[in-house]
Design a protein around this motif. Structure first.
Motif, PDB file in Angstrom:
ATOM      1  N   LEU A 176      32.413  44.027  36.665  1.00  0.00           N
ATOM      2  CA  LEU A 176      33.143  45.067  37.405  1.00  0.00           C
ATOM      3  C   LEU A 176      33.860  44.510  38.638  1.00  0.00           C
ATOM      4  O   LEU A 176      34.724  45.185  39.193  1.00  0.00           O
ATOM      5  CB  LEU A 176      32.187  46.193  37.831  1.00  0.00           C
ATOM      6  CG  LEU A 176      31.771  47.147  36.719  1.00  0.00           C
ATOM      7  CD1 LEU A 176      30.747  48.150  37.231  1.00  0.00           C
ATOM      8  CD2 LEU A 176      32.973  47.894  36.146  1.00  0.00           C
ATOM      9  N   VAL A 177      33.536  43.282  39.040  1.00  0.00           N
ATOM     10  CA  VAL A 177      34.262  42.667  40.164  1.00  0.00           C
ATOM     11  C   VAL A 177      35.696  42.314  39.759  1.00  0.00           C
ATOM     12  O   VAL A 177      36.508  41.967  40.602  1.00  0.00           O
ATOM     13  CB  VAL A 177      33.538  41.409  40.707  1.00  0.00           C
ATOM     14  CG1 VAL A 177      32.201  41.779  41.326  1.00  0.00           C
ATOM     15  CG2 VAL A 177      33.380  40.349  39.623  1.00  0.00           C
ATOM     16  N   HIS A 178      35.969  42.375  38.435  1.00  0.00           N
ATOM     17  CA  HIS A 178      37.335  42.096  37.956  1.00  0.00           C
ATOM     18  C   HIS A 178      38.027  43.401  37.576  1.00  0.00           C
ATOM     19  O   HIS A 178      37.374  44.379  37.227  1.00  0.00           O
ATOM     20  CB  HIS A 178      37.302  41.208  36.712  1.00  0.00           C
ATOM     21  CG  HIS A 178      36.603  39.908  36.931  1.00  0.00           C
ATOM     22  ND1 HIS A 178      37.066  38.944  37.781  1.00  0.00           N
ATOM     23  CD2 HIS A 178      35.445  39.421  36.417  1.00  0.00           C
ATOM     24  CE1 HIS A 178      36.235  37.916  37.798  1.00  0.00           C
ATOM     25  NE2 HIS A 178      35.233  38.192  36.978  1.00  0.00           N
ATOM     26  N   TYR A 179      39.353  43.353  37.564  1.00  0.00           N
ATOM     27  CA  TYR A 179      40.112  44.481  37.010  1.00  0.00           C
ATOM     28  C   TYR A 179      39.901  44.518  35.504  1.00  0.00           C
ATOM     29  O   TYR A 179      39.625  43.484  34.891  1.00  0.00           O
ATOM     30  CB  TYR A 179      41.613  44.289  37.288  1.00  0.00           C
ATOM     31  CG  TYR A 179      42.003  44.747  38.676  1.00  0.00           C
ATOM     32  CD1 TYR A 179      42.378  46.070  38.890  1.00  0.00           C
ATOM     33  CD2 TYR A 179      41.978  43.872  39.746  1.00  0.00           C
ATOM     34  CE1 TYR A 179      42.720  46.494  40.162  1.00  0.00           C
ATOM     35  CE2 TYR A 179      42.320  44.298  41.018  1.00  0.00           C
ATOM     36  CZ  TYR A 179      42.688  45.616  41.222  1.00  0.00           C
ATOM     37  OH  TYR A 179      43.019  46.039  42.466  1.00  0.00           O
ATOM     38  N   PRO A 180      40.073  45.704  34.889  1.00  0.00           N
ATOM     39  CA  PRO A 180      40.020  45.734  33.422  1.00  0.00           C
ATOM     40  C   PRO A 180      41.253  45.026  32.839  1.00  0.00           C
ATOM     41  O   PRO A 180      42.259  44.896  33.542  1.00  0.00           O
ATOM     42  CB  PRO A 180      40.068  47.226  33.083  1.00  0.00           C
ATOM     43  CG  PRO A 180      40.406  47.947  34.328  1.00  0.00           C
ATOM     44  CD  PRO A 180      40.282  47.030  35.493  1.00  0.00           C
ATOM     45  N   ASP A 181      41.144  44.599  31.594  1.00  0.00           N
ATOM     46  CA  ASP A 181      42.293  43.968  30.922  1.00  0.00           C
ATOM     47  C   ASP A 181      43.395  45.028  30.759  1.00  0.00           C
ATOM     48  O   ASP A 181      43.216  46.005  30.029  1.00  0.00           O
ATOM     49  CB  ASP A 181      41.823  43.464  29.547  1.00  0.00           C
ATOM     50  CG  ASP A 181      42.976  42.916  28.709  1.00  0.00           C
ATOM     51  OD1 ASP A 181      44.119  42.865  29.219  1.00  0.00           O
ATOM     52  OD2 ASP A 181      42.732  42.565  27.536  1.00  0.00           O
ATOM     53  N   PRO A 182      44.551  44.845  31.401  1.00  0.00           N
ATOM     54  CA  PRO A 182      45.600  45.876  31.308  1.00  0.00           C
ATOM     55  C   PRO A 182      46.190  45.976  29.905  1.00  0.00           C
ATOM     56  O   PRO A 182      46.788  46.997  29.564  1.00  0.00           O
ATOM     57  CB  PRO A 182      46.659  45.411  32.317  1.00  0.00           C
ATOM     58  CG  PRO A 182      46.404  43.966  32.526  1.00  0.00           C
ATOM     59  CD  PRO A 182      44.950  43.722  32.247  1.00  0.00           C
ATOM     60  N   THR A 183      46.009  44.927  29.071  1.00  0.00           N
ATOM     61  CA  THR A 183      46.541  45.005  27.702  1.00  0.00           C
ATOM     62  C   THR A 183      45.483  45.572  26.746  1.00  0.00           C
ATOM     63  O   THR A 183      45.806  45.904  25.605  1.00  0.00           O
ATOM     64  CB  THR A 183      46.964  43.613  27.180  1.00  0.00           C
ATOM     65  OG1 THR A 183      45.790  42.793  27.112  1.00  0.00           O
ATOM     66  CG2 THR A 183      47.999  42.955  28.080  1.00  0.00           C
TER      67      THR A 183
END
Ligand code: PLP
Length: 358
Positions: free
Chosen positions: A47-54
Motif C-alpha cells: 500500500l506504500v505504492h500507488y496501484p498499477d494505473p494500467t
C-alpha cells in the motif's frame, strides 16, 4: 430525483445488540473467500505504492476468465463508477431506461446532464420488458440501458433478443449499455451474455460488477468491456488510480479461485430454490420467479405497503429492501436477497409470524 437509497445500508440501520440479518443487499452469502482475505493480507505492505494505473494483472485475469481482450477492458471502482464515466464520456442526449431498474442508471445519466426517458414495464404483465416497444423507441434516443438480469425484477433477457436489439440500435446509431453485474451467479451465462459481441457492435458497453459475486461491495471492483476506442476514451475521462491496489490484487485472486466460484453457484442455487418455494407457499405473498440471488415480492394482497412490511421486519431484526423508490415501481414491492439455508429459514419464519400477527 428520489434520495440516495440502496439495500445493504447497515450504517443507517441503527444499533442492535444482535447482528442485523441483512436481506436488503444482494451479496454472495458465502462471504469473503480465503483467497481474497489472503491476497489482502499478502499485499498490505504494497500500500506504500500507488496501484498499477494500467491494471495489467487484473485485466489479464479478466481476459482469461471471460474470454475478452485486455484492450477491450476498463476497470472500475465498482460497476457503478463506470456508469458515471460512460455517461460523461459518451454524452448521450436522450437516454432510455426500462423501469423499474437499478436507480444508478438514472442518477449516472442525470449527473452527465442527459435527458431521461423511462420505458415503463407493466406491473400487470409481471414487469416484463416489452421488447417490441423498446425496438420502436430505439431511433428516438441516443442510448438505452438494460440490466441483464434486471434488478429488482430478476428478469433475464435472452442473448438472441439482445442481438436483435443491438443490430437495430446499430442501424439507428443508438448506444446500448448492458449491465451484466449478476450473471456470474448463473452456472452458465451463454444464453444471456453479450460480452463477445463488442467486436461486432461498437455501440455496445457491457458492465460487470465483481462486488456481488465475490462479496466485496466494501472493496469496490467492477469492469466494462467495449471496443478499444470507447475504452480509450473512458480511460482518459477517469482518475488513473480509480481501482485501489488491494482491489486489483483481490480481483486476480478471486478469478483464480474456481472452488469458491463453483461452491457459490451450487449452494446459492439450492438456496434460491428453497426460498422461492417456501415464500410461494405463504398465503397472500406474490413471489416473482427469481433468476439469480434475489427475489421480488409483492405484499399488496397481505394488506400492507412495502414500507409497513419493511418496518415490521426491522422490528424482527431483519433488513429487506423496500422497492418503492425504484422508478416505475408501486408501493407494494419488496426485494429479498438469497442467503444461506438457516438464514433463509429465519426469513420465512419471520414473514409467516408477521402475517399471522395481523
Ligand atoms: C444491477 C446492478 N448493477 C450494478 C450494481 C453495483 O455494482 P458495484 O458494487 O460493482 O458498483 C448493483 C448494486 O446493487 C446492481 O444492482
Amino acid at each position: 430525483m428520489k434520495p440516495f437509497e440502496h439495500g445493504g445500508n447497515v450504517y443507517s440501520a441503527g444499533v442492535r445488540n444482535d447482528e442485523w440479518l441483512d436481506f436488503s443487499a444482494n451479496i454472495n452469502p458465502l462471504g469473503l473467500s480465503d483467497s481474497i482475505k489472503n491476497s489482502i493480507i499478502d499485499n498490505m505492505e504494497s500500500l506504500v505504492h500507488y496501484p498499477d494505473p494500467t491494471g495489467t494483472l487484473l485485466k489479464q485475469a479478466i481476459s482469461v476468465h471471460y474470454g475478452v481482450e485486455p484492450d477491450n477492458i476498463i476497470l472500475g471502482n465498482g460497476a457503478v463508477e463506470l456508469m458515471y464515466i460512460y455517461f460523461h464520456t459518451r454524452q448521450p442526449r436522450r437516454v432510455l431506461i426500462p423501469v423499474p431498474s437499478f436507480s444508478e442508471y438514472e442518477r449516472g445519466a442525470k449527473a452527465a446532464g442527459c435527458q431521461i426517458e423511462m420505458l415503463y414495464m407493466d406491473k400487470e404483465q409481471g414487469f416484463v420488458l416489452d421488447k417490441a416497444r423498446l425496438l420502436e423507441r430505439l431511433p428516438d434516443v441516443d442510448a438505452v440501458i438494460l440490466g441483464n438480469p434486471n434488478n429488482p425484477t430478476g428478469e433475464l433477457i435472452l442473448r438472441r433478443d439482445l442481438l436483435k436489439i443491438l443490430s437495430k440500435a446499430k442501424e439507428a446509431g443508438t448506444d446500448i449499455m448492458v449491465d451484466e453485474s449478476f450473471l456470474d451467479f448463473l452456472a452458465t451465462d451463454k444464453e444471456y451474455t453479450v460480452l463477445d459481441m463488442i467486436k461486432d457492435y461498437p455501440n455496445l458497453l457491457v458492465l460487470r460488477s465483481m462486488t456481488k459475486f465475490f462479496a466485496v461491495p466494501g472493496l469496490r471492483l467492477g469492469f466494462g468491456v467495449a471496443n478499444a476506442e470507447l475504452v480509450q476514451k473512458m480511460e482518459l475521462s477517469k482518475d488513473p488510480w480509480n481501482v485501489n491496489l488491494l482491489a486489483q490484487m483481490a480481483g486476480v485472486a478471486a478469478l483464480k479461485d474456481k472452488t469458491y466460484q463453483m461452491d457459490s453457484r451450487q449452494i446459492i442455487t439450492g438456496c434460491i430454490n428453497y426460498l422461492y418455494n417456501a415464500l410461494s407457499a405463504i398465503d397472500g405473498l406474490k413471489v416473482y420467479a427469481p433468476s439469480v440471488n434475489f427475489i421480488l415480492l409483492s405484499v399488496e394482497a397481505c394488506g400492507m405497503t412495502s414500507s409497513e412490511f419493511v418496518q415490521a421486519m426491522r422490528e424482527k431484526g431483519i433488513l429487506v429492501r423496500d422497492c418503492c423508490n425504484y422508478p416505475g415501481m408501486d408501493q407494494y414491492h419488496v426485494r429479498v436477497a438469497v442467503r444461506l439455508m438457516e438464514e433463509n429459514q429465519k426469513l420465512v419464519e419471520a414473514i409467516k409470524s408477521l402475517l399471522a400477527e395481523r
